[in-house]
Design a protein around this motif. Structure first.
Motif, PDB file in Angstrom:
ATOM      1  N   ARG A  85     -14.324 -12.116 -40.502  1.00 46.11           N
ATOM      2  CA  ARG A  85     -13.753 -11.696 -38.677  1.00 46.11           C
ATOM      3  C   ARG A  85     -14.263 -12.943 -37.847  1.00 46.11           C
ATOM      4  NH1 ARG A  85     -14.783  -6.217 -37.353  1.00 46.11           N
ATOM      5  NH2 ARG A  85     -15.731  -7.134 -34.952  1.00 46.11           N
ATOM      6  N   VAL A  86     -15.771 -14.120 -37.746  1.00 48.45           N
ATOM      7  CA  VAL A  86     -15.833 -14.558 -36.891  1.00 48.45           C
ATOM      8  C   VAL A  86     -16.043 -16.656 -37.500  1.00 48.45           C
ATOM      9  CG1 VAL A  86     -17.381 -16.392 -35.510  1.00 48.45           C
ATOM     10  CG2 VAL A  86     -17.343 -13.265 -35.605  1.00 48.45           C
ATOM     11  N   ALA A 102      -4.820 -26.323 -45.897  1.00 47.78           N
ATOM     12  CA  ALA A 102      -6.094 -25.669 -47.996  1.00 47.78           C
ATOM     13  C   ALA A 102      -5.751 -24.307 -48.012  1.00 47.78           C
ATOM     14  CB  ALA A 102      -7.530 -25.213 -46.998  1.00 47.78           C
ATOM     15  N   THR A 103      -6.115 -23.682 -49.111  1.00 44.45           N
ATOM     16  CA  THR A 103      -5.498 -22.567 -50.031  1.00 44.45           C
ATOM     17  C   THR A 103      -6.505 -21.185 -49.889  1.00 44.45           C
ATOM     18  OG1 THR A 103      -4.552 -23.808 -51.461  1.00 44.45           O
ATOM     19  CG2 THR A 103      -5.227 -21.607 -52.009  1.00 44.45           C
ATOM     20  N   PHE A 104      -5.964 -20.622 -48.985  1.00 41.87           N
ATOM     21  CA  PHE A 104      -6.401 -19.144 -49.058  1.00 41.87           C
ATOM     22  C   PHE A 104      -6.410 -18.032 -49.794  1.00 41.87           C
ATOM     23  CE2 PHE A 104      -7.148 -21.942 -44.558  1.00 41.87           C
ATOM     24  CZ  PHE A 104      -7.732 -21.787 -44.031  1.00 41.87           C
ATOM     25  N   CYS A 105      -7.745 -18.086 -50.555  1.00 40.68           N
ATOM     26  CA  CYS A 105      -7.138 -17.758 -51.294  1.00 40.68           C
ATOM     27  C   CYS A 105      -7.419 -16.071 -51.278  1.00 40.68           C
ATOM     28  CB  CYS A 105      -8.341 -17.211 -52.678  1.00 40.68           C
ATOM     29  SG  CYS A 105      -7.443 -19.361 -53.724  1.00 40.68           S
ATOM     30  N   VAL A 106      -6.738 -14.703 -51.101  1.00 39.60           N
ATOM     31  CA  VAL A 106      -7.145 -13.252 -49.794  1.00 39.60           C
ATOM     32  C   VAL A 106      -6.812 -12.200 -50.620  1.00 39.60           C
ATOM     33  CG1 VAL A 106      -6.124 -12.359 -48.386  1.00 39.60           C
ATOM     34  CG2 VAL A 106      -5.539 -14.117 -47.903  1.00 39.60           C
ATOM     35  N   ASP A 107      -7.179 -11.129 -51.114  1.00 41.84           N
ATOM     36  CA  ASP A 107      -7.247 -10.365 -52.129  1.00 41.84           C
ATOM     37  C   ASP A 107      -5.991  -9.241 -51.335  1.00 41.84           C
ATOM     38  OD1 ASP A 107      -9.594  -8.650 -50.460  1.00 41.84           O
ATOM     39  OD2 ASP A 107     -11.257  -9.108 -52.172  1.00 41.84           O
ATOM     40  N   ALA A 108      -5.928  -8.209 -52.182  1.00 36.62           N
ATOM     41  CA  ALA A 108      -4.973  -7.350 -51.466  1.00 36.62           C
ATOM     42  C   ALA A 108      -5.777  -6.399 -50.795  1.00 36.62           C
ATOM     43  CB  ALA A 108      -4.386  -6.100 -53.099  1.00 36.62           C
ATOM     44  N   ALA A 109      -7.364  -5.995 -50.805  1.00 32.92           N
ATOM     45  CA  ALA A 109      -7.705  -4.933 -49.694  1.00 32.92           C
ATOM     46  C   ALA A 109      -7.733  -6.436 -48.301  1.00 32.92           C
ATOM     47  CB  ALA A 109      -9.304  -4.964 -50.694  1.00 32.92           C
ATOM     48  N   ALA A 111      -5.918  -8.454 -47.248  1.00 34.02           N
ATOM     49  CA  ALA A 111      -4.027  -8.154 -46.135  1.00 34.02           C
ATOM     50  C   ALA A 111      -4.015  -7.277 -46.230  1.00 34.02           C
ATOM     51  CB  ALA A 111      -3.633  -8.680 -47.456  1.00 34.02           C
ATOM     52  N   GLU A 112      -4.622  -5.671 -46.525  1.00 33.25           N
ATOM     53  CA  GLU A 112      -4.833  -4.720 -45.825  1.00 33.25           C
ATOM     54  C   GLU A 112      -5.142  -4.283 -44.731  1.00 33.25           C
ATOM     55  OE1 GLU A 112      -3.835  -2.792 -50.319  1.00 33.25           O
ATOM     56  OE2 GLU A 112      -5.211  -2.120 -49.625  1.00 33.25           O
ATOM     57  N   ARG A 113      -6.529  -4.628 -44.351  1.00 32.06           N
ATOM     58  CA  ARG A 113      -7.438  -4.558 -43.553  1.00 32.06           C
ATOM     59  C   ARG A 113      -7.529  -5.692 -42.724  1.00 32.06           C
ATOM     60  NH1 ARG A 113      -9.409  -2.069 -48.390  1.00 32.06           N
ATOM     61  NH2 ARG A 113     -10.635  -0.816 -47.686  1.00 32.06           N
ATOM     62  N   TYR A 114      -7.207  -7.238 -43.134  1.00 34.32           N
ATOM     63  CA  TYR A 114      -7.421  -7.538 -41.744  1.00 34.32           C
ATOM     64  C   TYR A 114      -5.876  -8.297 -41.027  1.00 34.32           C
ATOM     65  CZ  TYR A 114     -12.642  -7.367 -42.681  1.00 34.32           C
ATOM     66  OH  TYR A 114     -13.358  -7.444 -43.081  1.00 34.32           O
ATOM     67  N   PRO A 115      -4.578  -8.229 -40.802  1.00 33.23           N
ATOM     68  CA  PRO A 115      -3.526  -8.808 -41.180  1.00 33.23           C
ATOM     69  C   PRO A 115      -3.014  -9.682 -39.969  1.00 33.23           C
ATOM     70  CG  PRO A 115      -3.343  -6.796 -40.315  1.00 33.23           C
ATOM     71  CD  PRO A 115      -4.296  -6.002 -40.592  1.00 33.23           C
ATOM     72  N   PRO A 116      -4.522  -9.522 -39.179  1.00 32.92           N
ATOM     73  CA  PRO A 116      -4.300 -10.742 -38.430  1.00 32.92           C
ATOM     74  C   PRO A 116      -5.461 -12.145 -38.874  1.00 32.92           C
ATOM     75  CG  PRO A 116      -5.788  -8.810 -36.998  1.00 32.92           C
ATOM     76  CD  PRO A 116      -5.053  -8.498 -38.216  1.00 32.92           C
ATOM     77  N   LEU A 117      -6.112 -11.301 -39.393  1.00 29.88           N
ATOM     78  CA  LEU A 117      -5.612 -12.915 -40.529  1.00 29.88           C
ATOM     79  C   LEU A 117      -5.682 -13.512 -41.504  1.00 29.88           C
ATOM     80  CD1 LEU A 117      -7.901 -15.107 -41.699  1.00 29.88           C
ATOM     81  CD2 LEU A 117      -8.465 -13.228 -43.194  1.00 29.88           C
ATOM     82  N   LEU A 118      -4.158 -12.876 -41.776  1.00 34.05           N
ATOM     83  CA  LEU A 118      -3.208 -13.201 -42.642  1.00 34.05           C
ATOM     84  C   LEU A 118      -2.200 -14.145 -41.756  1.00 34.05           C
ATOM     85  CD1 LEU A 118      -4.524 -11.580 -44.971  1.00 34.05           C
ATOM     86  CD2 LEU A 118      -1.235 -11.453 -45.148  1.00 34.05           C
TER      87      LEU A 118
END
Length: 302
Positions: A85-86, A102-109, A111-118
């Motif tokens: 979040r921060v 950079a390479t941001f390694c995002v898990d599926a959970a 990706a589903e919970r934080y679309p603004p981060l993507l």
């Protein structure tokens, strides 16, 4: 008293490694790698954006950064949530200021919970890699091949464009790499067996491991070993200097290191992060780039 025969008989004993993906190739006996654009080394920044459930399973083991105290472990849960979040947005700002990708390694959970981060990662033109389903979904030999394939398919559904992979807790089974290649992944960040990209051979084609050093992880150095931020800065920049210095004798090198959002994204560590990014960006013979770009710069791995 002699040992029983069953202690001495091992049907899999043979010359070679205990894994089938790469062979013995010591530095003095191999062809020197060369980079495109006359560079001497690549440095990849790995930012894991992971979901840590409050009640993770204990089998096969708990993720090293997972919950520590009995349920509900709200203190550690909220510190990890702070990272998504921060902290990660602080890291994004510093990467932008330094002109680093950079390479941001995002898990599926996540990706589903934080679309603004993507969206923020995409806006910064960074690579989005896949990091499994969540930190509660460890890949290990206790899974059947089909069970593991289903995990990877779920990740592929959430992150259809990803070509780079990081396993939860960087743990694999012997089926993981073949299944990743089968699913179209080209790069893996679980391994650290070399100082340049390493071609891993599987029944479904090759997948390239970019050396991702746990010894340089902010979680390892700052949280586990309680080293100072100054030591952290020195270790990463010294690694970069060493890779450049070895070029004439050993050829081009590559390394990756982790910035954990709830560790490196703390306000009192931002000054140290700035020193790391500025130091790397100032090295003309090193390219700070994504994992996928590092593999591209090396071209065909030996």
């Amino acid at each position: 008293m002699p040992l029983p025969d069953e202690y001495l008989q091992y049907p899999h004993r043979k010359r070679g490694f205990d894994q089938p993906f790469y062979g013995w190739e010591p530095v003095p006996l191999r062809k020197k790698a060369k980079l495109k654009k006359r560079l001497k080394a690549t440095a990849t920044i790995v930012v894991p954006c992971e979901f840590f459930p409050l009640d993770p399973p204990s089998e096969p083991f708990r993720h090293p950064a997972g919950m520590k105290t009995p349920y509900p472990d709200l203190r550690h849960y909220t510190s990890r949530d702070y990272g998504n979040r921060v902290g990660v947005f602080r890291i994004l700002r510093e990467l932008d200021h330094a002109g680093c990708k950079a390479t941001f390694c995002v898990d599926a959970a996540t990706a589903e919970r934080y679309p603004p981060l993507l969206d923020a990662i995409k806006d910064g033109k960074h690579e989005i890699a896949a990091a499994g389903v969540s930190t509660a979904h460890i890949h290990h030999a206790g899974l059947t091949e089909n069970e593991e394939r289903q995990l990877i398919e779920r990740v592929r559904s959430a992150l259809p464009q990803a070509t780079t992979w990081l396993s939860p807790a960087r743990n694999e089974s012997f089926n993981t790499l073949p299944l990743l290649a089968e699913a179209g992944f080209k790069v893996c960040l679980d391994w650290e067996a070399d100082m340049r990209p390493l071609a891993m051979k599987t029944a479904h084609g090759s997948i390239t491991a970019v050396p991702h050093y746990n010894e340089l992880s902010d979680f390892t150095l700052l949280a586990t070993r309680n080293q100072s931020e100054d030591e952290w800065v020195t270790q990463i920049l010294s690694t970069a200097d060493d890779h450049v210095g070895r070029y004439e004798d050993e050829g081009a090198g590559a390394f990756a290191f982790t910035l954990t959002p709830f560790i490196a994204g703390q306000p009192f560590r931002i000054e140290a992060l700035r020193r790391i990014l500025a130091g790397l960006a100032a090295m003309d013979e090193i390219r700070v780039c994504t994992a996928a770009k590092a593999v591209d710069l090396f071209g065909e791995t030996p």
